[in-house]
Design a protein around this motif. Structure first.
Motif, PDB file in Angstrom:
ATOM      1  N   ILE A  90      28.852   1.370  17.795  1.00 53.74           N
ATOM      2  CA  ILE A  90      27.740   1.455  16.842  1.00 53.74           C
ATOM      3  C   ILE A  90      26.611   2.245  17.487  1.00 53.74           C
ATOM      4  CG2 ILE A  90      25.960   0.107  15.635  1.00 53.74           C
ATOM      5  CD1 ILE A  90      27.960  -2.159  15.432  1.00 53.74           C
ATOM      6  N   TYR A  91      26.069   3.172  16.726  1.00 55.61           N
ATOM      7  CA  TYR A  91      24.869   3.870  17.181  1.00 55.61           C
ATOM      8  C   TYR A  91      23.732   3.403  16.287  1.00 55.61           C
ATOM      9  CZ  TYR A  91      27.982   6.916  19.773  1.00 55.61           C
ATOM     10  OH  TYR A  91      28.918   7.397  20.647  1.00 55.61           O
ATOM     11  N   ARG A  92      22.656   3.008  16.909  1.00 54.86           N
ATOM     12  CA  ARG A  92      21.496   2.620  16.120  1.00 54.86           C
ATOM     13  C   ARG A  92      20.220   2.941  16.888  1.00 54.86           C
ATOM     14  NH1 ARG A  92      21.915  -3.986  16.339  1.00 54.86           N
ATOM     15  NH2 ARG A  92      20.964  -4.249  18.367  1.00 54.86           N
ATOM     16  N   ILE A  93      19.107   2.787  16.212  1.00 61.03           N
ATOM     17  CA  ILE A  93      17.826   3.082  16.869  1.00 61.03           C
ATOM     18  C   ILE A  93      17.101   1.766  17.123  1.00 61.03           C
ATOM     19  CG2 ILE A  93      15.565   4.177  16.565  1.00 61.03           C
ATOM     20  CD1 ILE A  93      17.097   6.379  14.959  1.00 61.03           C
ATOM     21  N   GLN A  94      16.775   1.521  18.374  1.00 64.26           N
ATOM     22  CA  GLN A  94      15.985   0.331  18.710  1.00 64.26           C
ATOM     23  C   GLN A  94      14.535   0.717  18.423  1.00 64.26           C
ATOM     24  OE1 GLN A  94      17.495  -2.565  19.598  1.00 64.26           O
ATOM     25  NE2 GLN A  94      15.472  -3.518  19.406  1.00 64.26           N
ATOM     26  N   GLY A  95      14.053   0.285  17.275  1.00 67.25           N
ATOM     27  CA  GLY A  95      12.770   0.770  16.762  1.00 67.25           C
ATOM     28  C   GLY A  95      11.546   0.311  17.533  1.00 67.25           C
ATOM     29  N   THR A  96      10.614   1.260  17.706  1.00 67.59           N
ATOM     30  CA  THR A  96       9.326   0.909  18.317  1.00 67.59           C
ATOM     31  C   THR A  96       8.206   0.993  17.269  1.00 67.59           C
ATOM     32  OG1 THR A  96       9.147   3.214  19.023  1.00 67.59           O
ATOM     33  CG2 THR A  96       9.916   1.639  20.669  1.00 67.59           C
ATOM     34  N   GLY A  97       8.486   1.707  16.188  1.00 62.86           N
ATOM     35  CA  GLY A  97       7.476   1.822  15.141  1.00 62.86           C
ATOM     36  C   GLY A  97       8.015   2.558  13.938  1.00 62.86           C
ATOM     37  N   ALA A  98       7.314   2.387  12.831  1.00 64.52           N
ATOM     38  CA  ALA A  98       7.750   3.064  11.601  1.00 64.52           C
ATOM     39  C   ALA A  98       6.572   3.205  10.651  1.00 64.52           C
ATOM     40  CB  ALA A  98       8.862   2.262  10.935  1.00 64.52           C
ATOM     41  N   VAL A  99       6.732   4.132   9.737  1.00 61.10           N
ATOM     42  CA  VAL A  99       5.758   4.287   8.652  1.00 61.10           C
ATOM     43  C   VAL A  99       6.571   4.336   7.366  1.00 61.10           C
ATOM     44  CG1 VAL A  99       4.069   5.834   7.574  1.00 61.10           C
ATOM     45  CG2 VAL A  99       4.020   5.495  10.041  1.00 61.10           C
ATOM     46  N   ILE A 100       6.224   3.457   6.425  1.00 55.82           N
ATOM     47  CA  ILE A 100       6.949   3.421   5.143  1.00 55.82           C
ATOM     48  C   ILE A 100       6.004   3.882   4.032  1.00 55.82           C
ATOM     49  CG2 ILE A 100       8.120   1.924   3.474  1.00 55.82           C
ATOM     50  CD1 ILE A 100       9.033   0.184   5.818  1.00 55.82           C
ATOM     51  N   ARG A 101       6.498   4.776   3.166  1.00 55.05           N
ATOM     52  CA  ARG A 101       5.649   5.258   2.062  1.00 55.05           C
ATOM     53  C   ARG A 101       6.446   5.417   0.767  1.00 55.05           C
ATOM     54  NH1 ARG A 101       6.738   8.826   5.779  1.00 55.05           N
ATOM     55  NH2 ARG A 101       7.908  10.668   5.169  1.00 55.05           N
ATOM     56  N   PRO A 145       0.816  -1.218   0.000  1.00 52.28           N
ATOM     57  CA  PRO A 145       0.000   0.000   0.000  1.00 52.28           C
ATOM     58  C   PRO A 145       0.848   1.265   0.000  1.00 52.28           C
ATOM     59  CG  PRO A 145      -0.136  -1.140   2.115  1.00 52.28           C
ATOM     60  CD  PRO A 145       0.757  -1.950   1.246  1.00 52.28           C
ATOM     61  N   ALA A 146       0.179   2.422  -0.248  1.00 49.63           N
ATOM     62  CA  ALA A 146       0.899   3.689  -0.352  1.00 49.63           C
ATOM     63  C   ALA A 146       1.644   4.017   0.934  1.00 49.63           C
ATOM     64  CB  ALA A 146      -0.084   4.801  -0.695  1.00 49.63           C
ATOM     65  N   GLU A 147       1.040   3.695   2.053  1.00 51.11           N
ATOM     66  CA  GLU A 147       1.675   3.981   3.340  1.00 51.11           C
ATOM     67  C   GLU A 147       1.396   2.809   4.280  1.00 51.11           C
ATOM     68  OE1 GLU A 147       1.611   8.130   4.902  1.00 51.11           O
ATOM     69  OE2 GLU A 147       0.741   7.189   6.678  1.00 51.11           O
ATOM     70  N   THR A 148       2.441   2.270   4.869  1.00 49.77           N
ATOM     71  CA  THR A 148       2.256   1.123   5.759  1.00 49.77           C
ATOM     72  C   THR A 148       2.847   1.424   7.119  1.00 49.77           C
ATOM     73  OG1 THR A 148       2.597  -0.242   3.811  1.00 49.77           O
ATOM     74  CG2 THR A 148       2.501  -1.403   5.896  1.00 49.77           C
ATOM     75  N   LYS A 149       2.058   1.105   8.147  1.00 51.74           N
ATOM     76  CA  LYS A 149       2.511   1.359   9.517  1.00 51.74           C
ATOM     77  C   LYS A 149       3.093   0.063  10.086  1.00 51.74           C
ATOM     78  CE  LYS A 149       0.236   2.067  13.797  1.00 51.74           C
ATOM     79  NZ  LYS A 149      -0.980   2.383  14.521  1.00 51.74           N
ATOM     80  N   TYR A 150       4.193   0.174  10.788  1.00 51.83           N
ATOM     81  CA  TYR A 150       4.829  -0.980  11.430  1.00 51.83           C
ATOM     82  C   TYR A 150       4.905  -0.721  12.931  1.00 51.83           C
ATOM     83  CZ  TYR A 150       6.005  -2.431   6.772  1.00 51.83           C
ATOM     84  OH  TYR A 150       5.902  -2.809   5.464  1.00 51.83           O
ATOM     85  N   GLY A 151       4.620  -1.738  13.708  1.00 45.70           N
ATOM     86  CA  GLY A 151       4.673  -1.615  15.163  1.00 45.70           C
ATOM     87  C   GLY A 151       3.743  -0.528  15.649  1.00 45.70           C
ATOM     88  N   ALA A 152       4.246   0.332  16.527  1.00 43.93           N
ATOM     89  CA  ALA A 152       3.415   1.391  17.106  1.00 43.93           C
ATOM     90  C   ALA A 152       3.296   2.596  16.182  1.00 43.93           C
ATOM     91  CB  ALA A 152       4.020   1.813  18.439  1.00 43.93           C
TER      92      ALA A 152
END
Lengths: 186, 155
Positions: free
Chosen positions: B144-155, B22-29
């Motif tokens: 290493i610096y990284r982000i421990q992800g809680t959610g994302a939106v991909i478009r 889809p055009a925009e997909t939500k992941y996690g929170a």
């Protein structure tokens, strides 16, 4: 004439019909279960087979110019949707569902076109509840039916082959690896 | 009976069909309303952000090819990226998301990696990408610096 109430007959009927009802989805979950168990070793959804291609080395310039030059050198179908440079000589081109990574100084490119694994992709999609929403309820109902299938299955037969006979040993044999595993691993 | 069977097969086929991306997909929170922090800003002053929840945005330049358990976002500064890592199975980033834009939220984390672990990580990375491991790529212990992800939106 109405037959008298017999819980074993009802149990058998529930077991039989629940068995028919969940047969398809059980196969879907079984296939996907094995597939996703080994996610550390393979991608259960797609086949990723990078293809290496070579071209005459190109000068390191700016991102847009390099992208256009790689498109021409590899005869790619038009400019990519987006691009990125990981290092001055390394450019990545992104198309819909596939990508190209090129080292312009070395003249080497890797074209990656992931292909979905038929049946497995759909099975994993359902098994891992990716659609969420209504599928969550269907999967819950399936879980309840599977539980009913297990419980009614214990009481289908009587006597030597029933739960009181050899059945109890098979039930214990089924539980044994679970209990042992938890005891030894925790 | 045939009609019932045909209906069941149709329902099963519809249920099993995977929708197009889809055009925009939500992941996690998903992501909250906090302001986006530039990735270059995070990488320039990492210690100021360690342990804090941050929201970043960028082009997806890589996705974990096996489990979809991480994705890498391009910084606003050239040659720079940051990894968004999620626990296995909590969110699965699809391979086809490469080249799309993502907004991701999570806790900015610092990881001190000893040299032997760096080698193991690089070996694993090469294996995942299907390329030969280059021992010269191991130059010592790494941060290493990284982000421990809680959610994302991909478009």
């Amino acid at each position: 004439m109405r037959r008298p109430w017999n819980w074993r007959r009802v149990n058998r009927a529930v077991h039989r019909d629940a068995g028919y009802l969940v047969a398809g989805l059980t196969l879907v979950y079984a296939i996907s279960g094995v597939a996703v168990n080994h996610r550390a070793d393979w991608n259960p959804n797609v086949i990723v087979a990078p293809e290496t291609r070579r071209f005459a080395p190109l000068p390191v310039t700016d991102r847009e110019t390099m992208a256009a030059a790689v498109v021409t050198a590899l005869s790619l179908p038009g400019l990519p949707r987006s691009s990125f440079r990981r290092a001055p000589e390394r450019i990545e081109l992104y198309y819909d569902g596939w990508s190209v990574e090129a080292d312009v100084t070395a003249g080497v490119a890797t074209v990656t076109r992931p292909r979905e694994r038929p049946v497995l992709r759909e099975s994993n999609y359902l098994h891992l509840n990716e659609p969420k929403g209504a599928w969550t309820w269907i999967a819950d109902a399936y879980g309840v039916l599977l539980g009913a299938l297990a419980v009614t299955g214990l009481f289908v037969l009587r006597g030597h082959n029933g739960l009181a006979g050899r059945g109890k040993w098979w039930v214990m044999a089924g539980l044994l690896p679970v209990v042992l595993f938890l005891l030894l691993r925790r | 009976m045939r009609r019932v069977a045909a209906s069941l097969v149709t329902i099963a086929a519809l249920a099993a069909s995977t929708p197009a991306f889809p055009a925009e997909t939500k992941y996690g929170a998903g992501v909250g309303k906090a302001q986006v922090v530039k990735i270059s800003e995070l990488m320039a002053r990492p210690d100021a952000y360690v342990g804090k929840t941050v929201k970043v945005e960028g082009l997806i330049t890589a996705v974990c090819p096996r489990r979809g358990c991480w994705m890498e976002l391009a910084s606003d500064k050239e040659f720079q990226t940051i990894q968004i890592k999620v626990d296995d199975g909590v969110m699965v980033f699809p391979l086809e998301a490469k080249g799309k834009v993502a907004t991701a939220e999570g806790v900015f984390t610092r990881i001190d990696v000893p040299v032997e672990r760096v080698e193991a990580m690089k070996r694993h990375e090469a294996e995942e990408k299907g390329v030969p491991f280059d021992p010269k790529s191991v130059k010592g212990p790494e941060v290493i610096y990284r982000i421990q992800g809680t959610g994302a939106v991909i478009r």
